[in-house]
Design a protein around this motif. Structure first.
Motif, short mmCIF file in Angstrom:
data_model
loop_
_atom_site.label_atom_id
_atom_site.label_comp_id
_atom_site.label_asym_id
_atom_site.label_seq_id
_atom_site.Cartn_x
_atom_site.Cartn_y
_atom_site.Cartn_z
N ASN A 145 0.80 -1.23 0.00
CA ASN A 145 0.00 0.00 0.00
C ASN A 145 0.83 1.28 0.00
N THR A 153 -3.28 3.58 14.16
CA THR A 153 -2.66 2.66 13.20
C THR A 153 -3.22 1.25 13.31
N THR A 193 -4.07 -9.16 12.06
CA THR A 193 -4.99 -8.03 12.14
C THR A 193 -6.20 -8.43 12.98
N VAL A 242 -3.61 -1.07 10.42
CA VAL A 242 -2.41 -1.56 9.75
C VAL A 242 -2.09 -2.96 10.24
N SER A 279 0.50 -3.54 16.31
CA SER A 279 -0.63 -2.71 15.91
C SER A 279 -1.97 -3.33 16.25
#
Length: 358
Positions: free
Chosen positions: A10, A261, A222, A264, A254
């Protein structure tokens, strides 16, 4: 120790979200490299500019994946391919070589329309080739939530990701078709579970998912709506896994925290110890003169043989380090001192000479 190769997903073009037709990202990438240089490590980069607004993501951003590599440890040469030019694997003296370095993989495939395009790069480390493939697969965020109104939740683009995985695997197989012991790594955010068809297709039968070696409750990269997902994977070839792979870890910096963030993904770091290659050379003499026609047989870490020429010299090049090798000279009517000769652990370029006797 800083990583030798990093896949960064990204990365936007130089003008960010402005929809102004700019696709280059050298300013953005060099800003990142400059920041990293403050830690005493200099990186180069490999990437291919996308066609404007053709790779998905926010309009105008032209997001792409970039490979960073340490200039002091990693070799990288070659001619990059274009945005819509497909890379190919060439056979150069029995070893795979990329036509474009880096080069995109099947960028004009119908299944990649509106999606990020995978690309491959060829690096060298201690005299060994290393092929790295990377991509950011289509995200599933536009789809129904895991615990939403519709059950089971439908993923309308799962098949597209599965097709993208197959495209990457087909390219990997082209590398192995030339040399089955090639060193190959796939660094990707699959936006899918480790057991999903996209990951299964990318692995094929010749790659291993290193994240499978982690404890199941530590694979996530994530967290979305309180649910942990392992969407990022590192795949490696059998040759690397058996000879060089040492460890893997997810850096949970994260996903576990409610920070700006937190969207991320956590990074994954894997460690390999790739040994170098060295040469064994020498000269065969008889009565002080070079002796031609002597067959030198090599066994142990590699089986090979050569015959000395008029200068009496021989060479075995690009032998794996640390392995043991035995050299045996033969010529009818002659014997040789200290033959056979054993190099118990090849750790540098080594000279082995033989003197003939009758």
């Amino acid at each position: 120790t800083a990583p030798d190769i990093i896949a960064v997903h990204n990365i936007a073009d130089n003008s960010g979200a402005a929809n102004d037709g700019i696709v280059g990202a050298n300013t953005t990438i060099n800003a990142l490299i400059t920041a990293l240089s403050n830690y005493g490590i200099d990186y180069g980069f490999a990437q291919i500019n996308p066609v404007n607004n053709a790779d998905g993501g926010p309009v105008g951003s032209n997001l792409r994946t970039v490979l960073l590599y340490r200039l002091d440890r990693i070799g990288f040469t070659g001619t990059p391919g274009g945005s819509n030019i497909s890379n190919a694997v060439q056979n150069v003296a029995g070893k795979p070589n990329l036509q474009f370095n880096p080069g995109r993989i099947a960028p004009t495939s119908p299944t990649l329309v509106g999606s990020r395009k995978p690309f491959a790069a060829q690096f060298t480390f201690k005299g060994r080739n290393l092929f790295v493939l990377t991509n950011y697969f289509d995200t599933d965020l536009p789809n129904e939530t895991k615990y939403g109104v519709f059950q089971p939740a439908r993923d309308s683009i799962a098949q597209r990701r599965a097709d993208h995985g197959l495209i990457m695997q087909n390219f990997v197989q082209n590398i192995f078709n030339v040399f089955s012991a090639s060193n190959v790594i796939v660094l990707s955010n699959f936006n899918d579970a480790p057991f999903a068809q996209s990951v299964t297709n990318a692995k094929g039968t010749n790659l291993f998912n290193l994240t499978d070696s982690l404890a199941a409750n530590n694979r996530y990269t994530t967290v979305r709506n309180g649910n942990s997902y392992a969407t990022d994977q590192i795949l490696a070839s059998a040759n690397l896994v058996s000879q060089a792979y040492k460890a893997i870890a997810v850096q949970h910096f994260s996903s576990e925290y409610d920070l700006p963030t937190s969207t991320v993904n956590d990074g994954i770091v894997s460690r390999f110890e790739m040994l170098g290659t060295y040469n064994i050379t020498g000269t065969v003499t008889y009565n002080g003169n070079p002796q031609a026609g002597v067959k030198i047989k090599l066994t142990g870490g590699k089986i090979d043989s050569v015959v000395t020429g008029p200068a009496g010299t021989f060479a075995f090049n690009n032998l794996d380090a640390v392995k043991s090798y035995t050299l045996t000279p033969t010529l009818s009517g002659y014997g040789y001192n200290n033959a056979p000769r054993v190099v118990p652990s090849l750790e540098s370029n080594t000279v082995v000479n033989f003197i003939g006797t009758e």
